[in-house]
Scaffold this motif. Structure first.
Motif, short mmCIF file in Angstrom:
data_model
loop_
_atom_site.label_atom_id
_atom_site.label_comp_id
_atom_site.label_asym_id
_atom_site.label_seq_id
_atom_site.Cartn_x
_atom_site.Cartn_y
_atom_site.Cartn_z
N GLN A 90 0.75 -1.17 -0.11
CA GLN A 90 0.18 -0.11 0.19
C GLN A 90 0.80 1.20 0.06
O GLN A 90 0.57 2.28 -0.84
CB GLN A 90 -0.98 0.01 1.27
N GLN A 91 1.70 1.19 0.94
CA GLN A 91 2.52 2.54 0.93
C GLN A 91 3.49 2.82 -0.10
O GLN A 91 3.86 3.75 -0.60
CB GLN A 91 3.42 2.54 2.37
N SER A 92 4.17 1.52 -0.68
CA SER A 92 4.94 1.65 -1.97
C SER A 92 4.17 2.08 -3.28
O SER A 92 4.69 2.99 -3.89
CB SER A 92 5.61 0.14 -2.08
N ILE A 93 3.21 1.82 -3.29
CA ILE A 93 2.27 2.35 -4.55
C ILE A 93 1.83 3.66 -4.22
O ILE A 93 1.97 4.29 -5.31
CB ILE A 93 1.00 1.32 -4.58
N ARG A 133 -5.80 -4.23 -9.01
CA ARG A 133 -6.70 -3.96 -7.88
C ARG A 133 -6.11 -3.23 -7.03
O ARG A 133 -6.39 -2.06 -6.53
CB ARG A 133 -7.43 -5.00 -7.62
N SER A 134 -4.90 -3.64 -6.53
CA SER A 134 -4.12 -2.68 -5.49
C SER A 134 -3.65 -1.59 -5.97
O SER A 134 -3.53 -0.54 -5.26
CB SER A 134 -2.73 -3.77 -5.16
N ILE A 135 -3.09 -1.35 -7.36
CA ILE A 135 -2.84 -0.03 -7.79
C ILE A 135 -4.05 0.92 -7.80
O ILE A 135 -3.89 2.24 -7.53
CB ILE A 135 -2.22 -0.33 -9.27
N ILE A 162 1.80 5.71 -13.65
CA ILE A 162 1.97 4.90 -14.95
C ILE A 162 2.17 3.52 -14.53
O ILE A 162 2.98 3.21 -13.83
CB ILE A 162 3.32 5.69 -15.44
N VAL A 163 1.33 2.77 -15.27
CA VAL A 163 1.37 1.30 -14.76
C VAL A 163 2.07 0.51 -16.26
O VAL A 163 1.66 0.65 -17.23
CB VAL A 163 -0.02 0.69 -14.66
N VAL A 164 3.04 -0.33 -15.82
CA VAL A 164 3.91 -1.11 -16.77
C VAL A 164 3.80 -2.32 -16.61
O VAL A 164 4.17 -3.09 -15.61
CB VAL A 164 5.41 -0.41 -16.74
#
Length: 477
Positions: free
Chosen positions: A80-83, A118-120, A129-131
């Motif tokens: 959670q914190q990292s995202i 879903r987490s993102i 930006i999702v890779v």
């Protein structure tokens, strides 16, 4: 509009995520790089002060971790914190072949991709930006987009968030992954947003020349990865099919491969015969290709690629039959030494290793196996064989039939045969004259990797069989 990336996160701390992020952290000191995983034991291994305990073995990886970890490279279970603090999130999770339901045995199981998306969607803040980094089937980006964009609905009274999705598949060969990352043949980036594509390009430009960076639409990027792996696997199956013909006709597969490879239209890479391809991607990606082709009614294309897998499996069964035949038609209660269990040298990865199927076949025939691999531990070997044993509903007591050897001498002592399955360099330096005195007669060496030079066997009384060598017809003593 330029997109500034200061922090990146990678979901998945496996064979791709760990090394890829280590190289990015080393080449981009200005970036904060976080690798996250739900598996606490795996993260603890990445954080262990003893670098020999890293969950992934790759030449050069330990040095990267030592330089960057705790500075701008971090490993964490706090997803959670990292995202939330990241501008760019890589998805690098496992995409195994489905075992049940629609597409079972062929289609990829996208449950970890979906869970990551879903987490993102839940934890991201601002624009992200999702890779896609995992090896995935074509149109997976649609799944990710649907999850991400549906999360934006009803956010009128909440902090805004937005997403763009890119596809940037990895082209890594295990055993040379770090060099492949530092000196890539190409970097492929597919997407629709020029700003997001350029943001990723700007990261790679820190060490990769821009002419090596290919920009495509997202679907071409996804399909390119599957196609590249299918073509490479096809070459291995092709040369292995010819190895069997060489044995029958008196030809030498190494000479045939050299002659064929010198044709500039063909090239010399992936023309080395062996017990078959392994690793996490080749089989899975071809099965995926087969499934997609069937889905679109391209049955002839699906059948074509299916044959690549059939030849691979046939090669392993063929080797088992040769071994049994040479040992008087039975290996029941005979000790067979196995040199190498990883699917290739310079890695500890055993996924889809040819050794698994070949060892399982020999165990079914009643053999007792002594196994030596410099990087694969007994538990990994046992688990791999047990998984196949259970999948095929066999009742072999694996732990009663295998043990790992700590030296070549221990492996050879009392063995009826030794089978070379992985091309570890140290196997080239074995004292075969000494080994021959420890084995039970008539001692057989089955070289499936063209490791040994029969001219260096001196006074040994070993019987040698080499894969793809027509001289097998007259080399028996």
């Amino acid at each position: 509009m330029s997109v500034e990336v200061k922090t990146i996160c990678c979901i998945g701390a496996g064979y791709v995520g760990g090394p890829t992020m280590a190289v990015i952290a080393d080449k981009c000191k200005y970036l904060k790089v976080i690798v996250v995983d739900l598996n606490k034991d795996k993260i603890d291994s990445w954080n262990d002060e003893d670098l020999t305990k890293l969950p992934v073995y790759e030449p050069g990886l330990k040095d990267l971790i030592k330089r960057c970890r705790g500075k701008n490279l971090f490993f964490s279970t706090n997803i959670q914190q990292s995202i939330a603090q990241s501008d760019m999130v890589f998805i690098s999770v496992n995409t195994p072949t489905k075992k049940r339901g629609l597409g079972a045995g062929e289609a990829s199981d996208l449950k970890y991709i979906e869970s990551s998306a879903r987490s993102i969607a839940e934890f991201a803040v601002g624009h992200t930006i999702v890779v896609e980094k995992s090896t995935i089937p074509v149109k997976t980006a649609e799944v990710i987009k649907t999850i991400l964009f549906s999360s934006q609905k009803g956010l009128e009274n909440k902090p805004s968030k937005s997403f763009t999705v890119l596809s940037s598949p990895e082209f890594l060969a295990e055993g040379t992954a770090i060099d492949d990352l530092i000196n890539p043949s190409r970097v492929l980036i597919g997407g629709e947003s020029k700003d997001s594509i350029n943001a990723l390009v700007n990261i790679y430009k820190n060490w990769v020349s821009e002419e090596k960076i290919i920009k495509t639409n997202i679907w071409s990027s996804e399909l390119s990865k599957l196609t590249a792996n299918a073509f490479l696997a096809q070459r291995i199956s092709s040369i292995n099919s010819i190895s069997a013909l060489c044995e029958k006709t008196g030809a030498d597969i190494s000479e045939v491969a050299k002659a064929v490879g010198m044709d500039y239209r063909i090239g010399r890479h992936f023309l080395k015969s062996g017990p078959g391809f392994g690793g996490s991607c080749f089989k899975k990606d071809i099965l995926n290709l087969v499934y997609i082709c069937k889905l679109y009614g391209l049955n002839e294309v699906a059948n074509y690629w299916q044959e690549v897998l059939k030849i691979n499996h046939w090669q392993q069964n063929r080797l088992t039959n040769i071994i049994v035949k040479k040992l008087f038609g039975t290996v029941t209660n005979k000790k067979i030494g196995i040199l190498g269990f990883a699917f290739k040298a310079d890695t500890n990865d055993t996924r889809e290793s040819p050794a698994i199927n070949i060892c399982s076949n020999l165990l079914l025939e009643g053999a007792k196996l002594s196994i030596y691999d410099p990087k694969v531990k007994f538990q990994e070997i046992s688990d791999s064989l047990n998984d196949l044993n259970n999948a095929q509903d066999h009742t072999i007591k694996i732990k009663d039939s295998i043990f790992t050897a700590s030296s070549f001498e221990q492996l050879a002592n009392g063995s009826d045969a030794i089978l070379i399955l992985t091309e570890w360099v140290e196997f080239k330096n074995i004292d075969w004259v000494k080994i021959s005195k420890l084995m039970r007669k008539p001692s057989w060496i089955f070289d499936c990797r063209d490791i040994i030079d029969v001219n260096h066997f001196g006074e040994s009384d070993l019987n040698i069989w080499k894969l793809g060598f027509g001289s097998n017809m007259d080399n028996q003593k």
